[in-house]
Design a protein around this motif. Sequence first.
Motif, mmCIF file in Angstrom:
data_model
loop_
_atom_site.group_PDB
_atom_site.id
_atom_site.type_symbol
_atom_site.label_atom_id
_atom_site.label_comp_id
_atom_site.label_asym_id
_atom_site.label_seq_id
_atom_site.Cartn_x
_atom_site.Cartn_y
_atom_site.Cartn_z
ATOM 1 N N LEU A 1 7.383 -47.820 66.143
ATOM 2 C CA LEU A 1 8.805 -47.914 65.834
ATOM 3 C C LEU A 1 9.270 -46.589 65.243
ATOM 4 O O LEU A 1 8.846 -46.209 64.145
ATOM 5 C CB LEU A 1 9.056 -49.047 64.837
ATOM 6 N N VAL A 2 10.115 -45.879 65.985
ATOM 7 C CA VAL A 2 10.618 -44.575 65.553
ATOM 8 C C VAL A 2 12.026 -44.736 64.992
ATOM 9 O O VAL A 2 12.916 -45.260 65.667
ATOM 10 C CB VAL A 2 10.637 -43.571 66.729
ATOM 11 N N ILE A 3 12.220 -44.273 63.769
ATOM 12 C CA ILE A 3 13.537 -44.313 63.137
ATOM 13 C C ILE A 3 14.207 -42.969 63.366
ATOM 14 O O ILE A 3 13.727 -41.930 62.921
ATOM 15 C CB ILE A 3 13.422 -44.603 61.640
ATOM 16 N N ALA A 4 15.331 -43.008 64.096
ATOM 17 C CA ALA A 4 16.034 -41.775 64.459
ATOM 18 C C ALA A 4 17.532 -42.021 64.420
ATOM 19 O O ALA A 4 18.257 -41.726 65.370
ATOM 20 C CB ALA A 4 15.602 -41.299 65.842
ATOM 21 N N ASN B 1 23.019 -49.239 56.538
ATOM 22 C CA ASN B 1 21.619 -49.324 56.987
ATOM 23 C C ASN B 1 20.607 -48.823 55.956
ATOM 24 O O ASN B 1 19.424 -48.713 56.253
ATOM 25 C CB ASN B 1 21.419 -48.610 58.324
ATOM 26 N N ARG B 2 21.058 -48.532 54.757
ATOM 27 C CA ARG B 2 20.115 -48.140 53.708
ATOM 28 C C ARG B 2 19.089 -49.257 53.519
ATOM 29 O O ARG B 2 19.435 -50.439 53.456
ATOM 30 C CB ARG B 2 20.869 -47.892 52.400
ATOM 31 N N TYR B 3 17.813 -48.888 53.443
ATOM 32 C CA TYR B 3 16.701 -49.848 53.332
ATOM 33 C C TYR B 3 16.667 -50.828 54.507
ATOM 34 O O TYR B 3 16.333 -52.000 54.343
ATOM 35 C CB TYR B 3 16.765 -50.616 52.005
ATOM 36 N N SER C 1 14.106 -39.386 60.272
ATOM 37 C CA SER C 1 15.542 -39.409 59.989
ATOM 38 C C SER C 1 15.820 -39.157 58.512
ATOM 39 O O SER C 1 15.952 -38.022 58.090
ATOM 40 C CB SER C 1 16.135 -40.743 60.458
ATOM 41 N N ARG C 2 15.920 -40.219 57.721
ATOM 42 C CA ARG C 2 16.170 -40.116 56.291
ATOM 43 C C ARG C 2 15.279 -41.116 55.560
ATOM 44 O O ARG C 2 15.121 -42.261 55.989
ATOM 45 C CB ARG C 2 17.642 -40.402 55.964
ATOM 46 N N GLY C 3 14.737 -40.692 54.429
ATOM 47 C CA GLY C 3 13.825 -41.529 53.684
ATOM 48 C C GLY C 3 14.450 -42.808 53.170
ATOM 49 O O GLY C 3 13.789 -43.842 53.045
ATOM 50 N N GLN C 4 15.764 -42.763 52.879
ATOM 51 C CA GLN C 4 16.435 -43.927 52.306
ATOM 52 C C GLN C 4 16.596 -45.072 53.298
ATOM 53 O O GLN C 4 17.041 -46.158 52.927
ATOM 54 C CB GLN C 4 17.810 -43.530 51.767
ATOM 55 N N LEU C 5 16.223 -44.864 54.548
ATOM 56 C CA LEU C 5 16.253 -45.953 55.515
ATOM 57 C C LEU C 5 15.092 -46.923 55.308
ATOM 58 O O LEU C 5 15.098 -48.031 55.855
ATOM 59 C CB LEU C 5 16.222 -45.389 56.942
ATOM 60 N N ILE C 6 14.098 -46.497 54.529
ATOM 61 C CA ILE C 6 12.930 -47.336 54.247
ATOM 62 C C ILE C 6 12.864 -47.641 52.762
ATOM 63 O O ILE C 6 12.978 -46.736 51.933
ATOM 64 C CB ILE C 6 11.632 -46.623 54.688
ATOM 65 N N VAL D 1 10.055 -37.848 56.200
ATOM 66 C CA VAL D 1 11.120 -37.877 55.195
ATOM 67 C C VAL D 1 10.818 -38.962 54.166
ATOM 68 O O VAL D 1 10.156 -39.957 54.461
ATOM 69 C CB VAL D 1 12.492 -38.129 55.854
ATOM 70 N N PHE D 2 11.348 -38.748 52.949
ATOM 71 C CA PHE D 2 11.088 -39.660 51.847
ATOM 72 C C PHE D 2 12.361 -39.853 51.042
ATOM 73 O O PHE D 2 13.278 -39.034 51.088
ATOM 74 C CB PHE D 2 9.966 -39.105 50.964
#
Length: 323
Positions: free
Chosen positions: A201-204, A211-213, A233-238, A259-260
């Motif tokens: 699963l690629v986050i792009a 979509n944060r978290y 992409s951006r760390g804040q997505l996880i 990214v973190f």
Amino acid sequence: MKILLMLRDEFYQANPGLIEDAKKLGDVRILYTDQGIAKDELIKEVKDVDVILVAVVKIDQEVIDAAPKLKYILKHGAGYDNIDVEYAASKGIPVTNAPGVNAQSAADHAFGLMLAAARNIPQKDKEIKSGHWELSMGTEVYKKTLGIIGFGAIAKAVAKRATGFDMETLVYTNHRDLAEAEKLNVTFVDKEEIFKSSDYLVIATSLTAENRYLVNQETLSLMKPTAYIVNVSRGQLINEMDLMGALEEKWIKGAALDVFEVEPPINHLPGMREVVATPHIGGATFESIKRIGDLSIANIVKLMNGEELEHVVNGVHSRVTQR
């Protein structure tokens, strides 16, 4: 014209032509920001600048208010979540970015991370350099199911590369480009399906308030125990605490992260054996840095000539300025 450059430290050496070209347009001040910059120091640095070219330093309302002469903010890259674009607009300050310019570099890196995680490449490299020779089993990428969150330039470039691995490609996005999907042989699915079905699963996708978290305990619980997450992409997505828990409990096989949420990271996520980690280098190639630099200089020239800027993200048009 006073121009403030706040780029990643290596970018200056990678593209010295940017500094040379900027100096032809005005006075240039260079900050090295990889180790961070204190807010009070940043406020002092911006007080007399006309133009800011920034990579990852946060340009918020306080910084903008501290720069009464500021006429233009350029993002050195695509994602501009570190800039308060709405407040800049209220001040009549245009903000531009460089969409798609580093897409090929980031897509290369996404596949590099994917392969590194699947075959334990970083761990095996470290072991063999320490004199330890031991076989370990990996998993193939070939003919697996690739899930991509987002369908912008980076995501499309990742999907194109996936065709060479005969992967089945699924995409979750709010912006369905049907023509490109047909060309790239991708299938649009909903959020639940992308997490359930993906082997990789690629986050792009760009970071938004909505979509944060996006990757959290709930969505991680849907994934296969053999699956890998790749984030360029951006760390804040996880939600990093949730991801660490999922890895410890073996809900998923591994993660490959460029990214973190906080950079440099302050938790133990990048040190976990199940994680391949790199320091936000997805777009850091000589080629992409040169392209972004050329676009930035061209846009500063347009500003000085009162011409329409390329890739404005906050709806503010150029204002005529004096050299």
